[in-house]
Every structure is written in structure tokens, then in C-alpha cells.
Motif scaffolding. Structure first.
Motif, short mmCIF file in Angstrom:
data_model
loop_
_atom_site.label_atom_id
_atom_site.label_comp_id
_atom_site.label_asym_id
_atom_site.label_seq_id
_atom_site.Cartn_x
_atom_site.Cartn_y
_atom_site.Cartn_z
N LEU A 291 0.87 -1.19 0.17
CA LEU A 291 -0.03 -0.11 -0.05
C LEU A 291 0.93 1.05 0.08
N THR A 292 0.61 2.29 -0.91
CA THR A 292 1.42 3.36 -1.10
C THR A 292 0.78 4.39 -0.29
N SER A 293 -0.43 4.67 -0.35
CA SER A 293 -1.22 5.69 0.52
C SER A 293 -2.18 5.42 1.23
N ILE A 294 -2.51 5.77 2.61
CA ILE A 294 -3.48 5.26 3.28
C ILE A 294 -4.77 5.93 2.65
N PHE A 295 -4.79 6.86 1.71
CA PHE A 295 -5.90 7.61 1.23
C PHE A 295 -6.48 6.62 -0.14
N ASP A 296 -5.66 5.68 -0.53
CA ASP A 296 -5.91 4.81 -1.59
C ASP A 296 -6.11 3.28 -1.06
N VAL A 297 -6.53 3.09 0.21
CA VAL A 297 -6.71 1.90 0.97
C VAL A 297 -8.09 1.48 0.37
N GLU A 298 -7.94 0.08 0.39
CA GLU A 298 -9.01 -0.72 -0.20
C GLU A 298 -9.28 -1.88 0.89
N MET A 299 -10.54 -2.66 1.04
CA MET A 299 -10.70 -3.40 2.14
C MET A 299 -9.84 -4.65 1.84
N GLU A 300 -9.50 -4.98 0.55
CA GLU A 300 -8.31 -6.01 0.46
C GLU A 300 -7.07 -5.97 1.03
N ASP A 301 -6.81 -4.58 1.22
CA ASP A 301 -5.49 -4.12 1.91
C ASP A 301 -5.41 -4.33 3.32
N LEU A 302 -6.59 -4.91 3.99
CA LEU A 302 -6.64 -4.84 5.66
C LEU A 302 -6.84 -6.15 5.91
N GLU A 303 -6.49 -7.21 6.76
CA GLU A 303 -6.78 -8.53 7.19
C GLU A 303 -6.80 -8.63 8.59
N ILE A 304 -7.81 -9.25 9.21
CA ILE A 304 -7.64 -9.37 10.69
C ILE A 304 -7.35 -11.04 10.80
N ILE A 305 -6.17 -11.31 11.64
CA ILE A 305 -5.70 -12.82 11.54
C ILE A 305 -5.93 -13.30 13.01
N ASP A 306 -6.55 -14.56 12.97
CA ASP A 306 -6.53 -15.16 14.40
C ASP A 306 -7.60 -14.43 15.36
N TYR A 307 -8.77 -14.30 14.59
CA TYR A 307 -10.04 -13.60 15.55
C TYR A 307 -10.88 -15.01 15.97
N LYS A 308 -10.66 -15.00 17.06
CA LYS A 308 -11.66 -15.88 17.76
C LYS A 308 -12.74 -15.19 18.64
N SER A 309 -14.14 -15.40 18.61
CA SER A 309 -14.90 -14.57 19.51
C SER A 309 -16.13 -15.56 19.71
N HIS A 310 -16.88 -14.89 20.77
CA HIS A 310 -18.08 -15.18 20.94
C HIS A 310 -19.13 -14.96 19.90
N PRO A 311 -20.47 -15.63 19.85
CA PRO A 311 -21.39 -15.20 18.99
C PRO A 311 -21.78 -13.54 19.27
N ALA A 312 -22.30 -13.03 18.04
CA ALA A 312 -22.62 -11.56 18.04
C ALA A 312 -24.02 -11.58 19.11
N ILE A 313 -24.11 -10.47 19.37
CA ILE A 313 -25.43 -10.05 20.38
C ILE A 313 -26.36 -9.02 19.81
N LYS A 314 -27.24 -9.21 19.10
CA LYS A 314 -28.11 -8.13 18.48
C LYS A 314 -28.80 -7.05 19.61
N ALA A 315 -29.08 -5.96 19.23
CA ALA A 315 -29.70 -4.90 20.13
C ALA A 315 -29.98 -3.88 19.21
N PRO A 316 -31.11 -3.12 19.46
CA PRO A 316 -31.80 -2.08 18.54
C PRO A 316 -30.87 -0.90 18.67
N VAL A 317 -30.99 0.03 17.44
CA VAL A 317 -30.42 1.27 17.48
C VAL A 317 -31.20 2.21 17.80
N ALA A 318 -30.78 2.97 18.78
CA ALA A 318 -31.46 4.34 19.18
C ALA A 318 -31.21 5.46 18.04
N VAL A 319 -32.15 5.86 17.55
CA VAL A 319 -32.09 6.89 16.52
C VAL A 319 -32.94 8.29 17.00
#
Length: 319
Positions: A291-319
Motif C-alpha cells: 500500500l502506497t497511501s492510506i488514502f488509496d486503501v481498499e478493503m483487501e489491503d486490510l486483514e484480521i488474523i486469528d480472530y476468535k470470538s463469542h457469537p454476536a449479540i443483537k440490540a436495537p439502534v436508538a435513532v
């Protein structure tokens, strides 16, 4: 156990035990404390919570949206990111152009009335499709005004010029790392009352260079601790990594300072569920070394490695 994640879990516990009952703009109600600080060592790992799954893809695409100075949700929707939908949807249903069923207070009503929820979801799907497919409709109802991207990249001056705060701060870090003025602000008093879908919650951040490491402190005026704050932690950690990458520095700390720090009353059950879980080790972030500039960053330039988590927990958004 990660000290990083424990800082967040301790905050949740503090609010449950000591929070003040307060009303709020959304009429949902909160438990709130004022003034809290968490510190995250970015050397320890990337602070993506593990006691519930936090979608890194959404965090990264939103930050890329900010970095590009974009304020229209069309980009987000094209990347399957629905974080900002409700605010744009509210703009549409309150306009004269909207001819559909009554959608007032849709956030609360959709949680209480299954029949209304089905109707709301149909209208939201229709809205999203129009934003993606119709550029004119997106221009009218997808733009959120002078929110983060514009303030970061094109702050309007009284002389009619614009200031690219982010570019300036990167240059200052490179040329004068010991400066105490490495600051970017999103709180524009002129735009807050009338030209923003939502006044900025994360209002100002400052960088600090020491021992070849870049640290960042965020001041956040208002923090939705269950839904919003986990995103904010990861987003500013990612921003710190990207700015450090741009400036050829290592990462140091992310310091998160909050003003009104609250849990919505309709999130209490979810918070307690999360507190009953045991954290896993934190993942790592990998940035494409080409990557030559962060202003040119795309999704494929970023990677999360070894992410282990519990399941998601849903909740309503207050607007």
C-alpha cells in the motif's frame, strides 16, 4: 485474558453499578456516567472485542469512507455496510417525497410490534435499493451532511476555503513528530445545529509520537457503550495503525476518553450476557505492505488474523 478487553468490560460493569438514570434524545433512557478513560496497548493485539463478534468489515469500510471524505451512504451500502442507514432513512420518511406508511419512531416500534417490524423492514429494503441504484435519489436522501469525512478532509473556513486536516496532520507527524498540535477535530459549531444528520460523537483526536511509536487519544462526547463504543475502539485503533504505517512508525497506545458514557436501557440484558463470557486472545491486524497511501486503501489491503470470538449479540439502534 486481554487487559485491553477487560478495560471495556470494566466500563460496562461500572455503568451497571454506578450509572445515573437519564433521559435522552431518543426517548429510550440510559444509565450513564460522565468522564471515563480506557487505554489499549496496540502492541498487545488489535482491540476487536472477543466477548461478542464485532464485524471488522463494517469498521474498515466505514473508516475508508471517512478517509475518502465521503458523506453519502451509497458507498457504504455498495459495501454491504448498514451502519448509517437509520439516519438517512429518517431523512427520507420525514420528507415530502415519502408517500409510504407511517414510520415515525421506527426504532422503538420495530422492537415492540412484529407487524410493524415487517413493514419497516420492507420500507428500509426499498430505501436501500433506491440509494444503490438511483444516483439522484442517493444525492437527495443518502447524504448525511457535514459529518466526519467532510470535517476530516474538507473543513470549511470562513473565507470559503477548505482544510484537509488529515493530510496536514500526517505531514506534521512526519516533519515535526514532537509537536503538541497533531489534532483533528470533527466538531464544527457552525455545522452541528443544522447541517449534520448526527452531531459527531467522536469529536476530536490527537496523535503523539515517542520511541518510534504513534499513539492516539480520542475524545468522544457521547458513547453508546454496547453498540457504538466497540466499533469506535476498533476504528480508531485501525486509524492509528494506518497513520503509523503512512509515517513509518510502530503503533503505541489508543487512549479512549469519553464524556457521557451510557448504556441504553433496552441493552441491559445484552450487556449482562456479554459480561458472563470469558474473553479470548486478541487478533492481529495485517496491512498490505505494498500500500502506497492510506488514502488509496481498499478493503483487501486490510486483514484480521486469528480472530476468535463469542457469537454476536443483537440490540436495537436508538435513532
Amino acid at each position: 485474558m486481554s487487559h485491553n478487553e477487560q478495560a471495556y468490560l470494566d466500563l460496562c460493569q461500572t455503568i451497571l453499578q454506578k450509572g445515573n438514570e437519564k433521559s435522552d434524545r431518543t426517548n429510550t433512557g440510559t444509565l450513564s456516567v460522565f468522564g471515563h478513560q480506557m487505554r489499549f496497548s496496540l502492541q498487545e493485539g488489535f482491540p476487536l472485542l472477543t466477548t461478542k463478534r464485532v464485524p471488522f468489515r463494517l469498521i474498515a469500510s466505514e473508516l475508508i469512507w471517512f478517509l475518502r471524505g465521503d458523506t453519502n451512504i451509497q458507498y457504504l451500502l455498495k459495501n454491504n455496510n448498514n451502519i448509517w442507514n437509520e439516519w438517512a432513512f429518517k431523512k427520507w420518511i420525514e420528507s415530502d417525497s415519502y408517500k409510504g406508511p407511517d414510520m415515525h419512531d421506527f426504532g422503538n416500534r420495530s422492537q415492540q410490534d412484529p407487524e410493524f417490524k415487517a413493514l419497516y423492514e420492507k420500507e428500509m429494503d426499498n430505501f436501500k435499493a433506491k440509494i444503490i441504484e438511483d444516483d439522484q435519489f442517493a444525492k437527495m436522501f443518502g447524504d448525511l451532511g457535514s459529518v466526519y469525512g467532510q470535517q476530516w478532509r474538507a473543513w470549511k473556513t470562513s473565507q470559503g476555503d477548505t482544510i484537509d486536516q488529515l493530510t496536514q496532520v500526517i505531514e506534521a507527524i512526519k516533519t515535526n513528530p514532537d509537536s503538541r498540535r497533531h489534532i483533528v477535530t470533527a466538531w464544527n459549531p457552525e455545522d452541528v445545529p443544522s447541517n449534520m444528520a448526527l452531531p459527531p460523537c467522536h469529536t476530536m483526536f490527537q496523535f503523539y509520537v515517542a520511541d518510534g511509536k504513534l499513539s492516539c487519544q480520542l475524545y468522544q462526547r457521547s458513547g453508546d457503550v454496547f453498540l457504538g463504543v466497540p466499533f469506535n475502539i476498533a476504528s480508531y485503533a485501525l486509524l492509528t495503525h494506518l497513520i503509523a504505517f503512512e509515517c513509518n512508525l510502530e503503533v503505541g497506545e489508543f487512549i479512549h476518553t469519553l464524556g457521557d458514557t451510557h448504556i441504553y436501557t433496552n441493552h441491559l440484558q445484552q450487556v449482562n450476557t456479554q459480561l458472563d463470557r470469558t474473553p479470548y486472545s486478541l487478533p492481529k491486524l495485517k496491512i498490505n505492505p505494498e500500500l502506497t497511501s492510506i488514502f488509496d486503501v481498499e478493503m483487501e489491503d486490510l486483514e484480521i488474523i486469528d480472530y476468535k470470538s463469542h457469537p454476536a449479540i443483537k440490540a436495537p439502534v436508538a435513532v
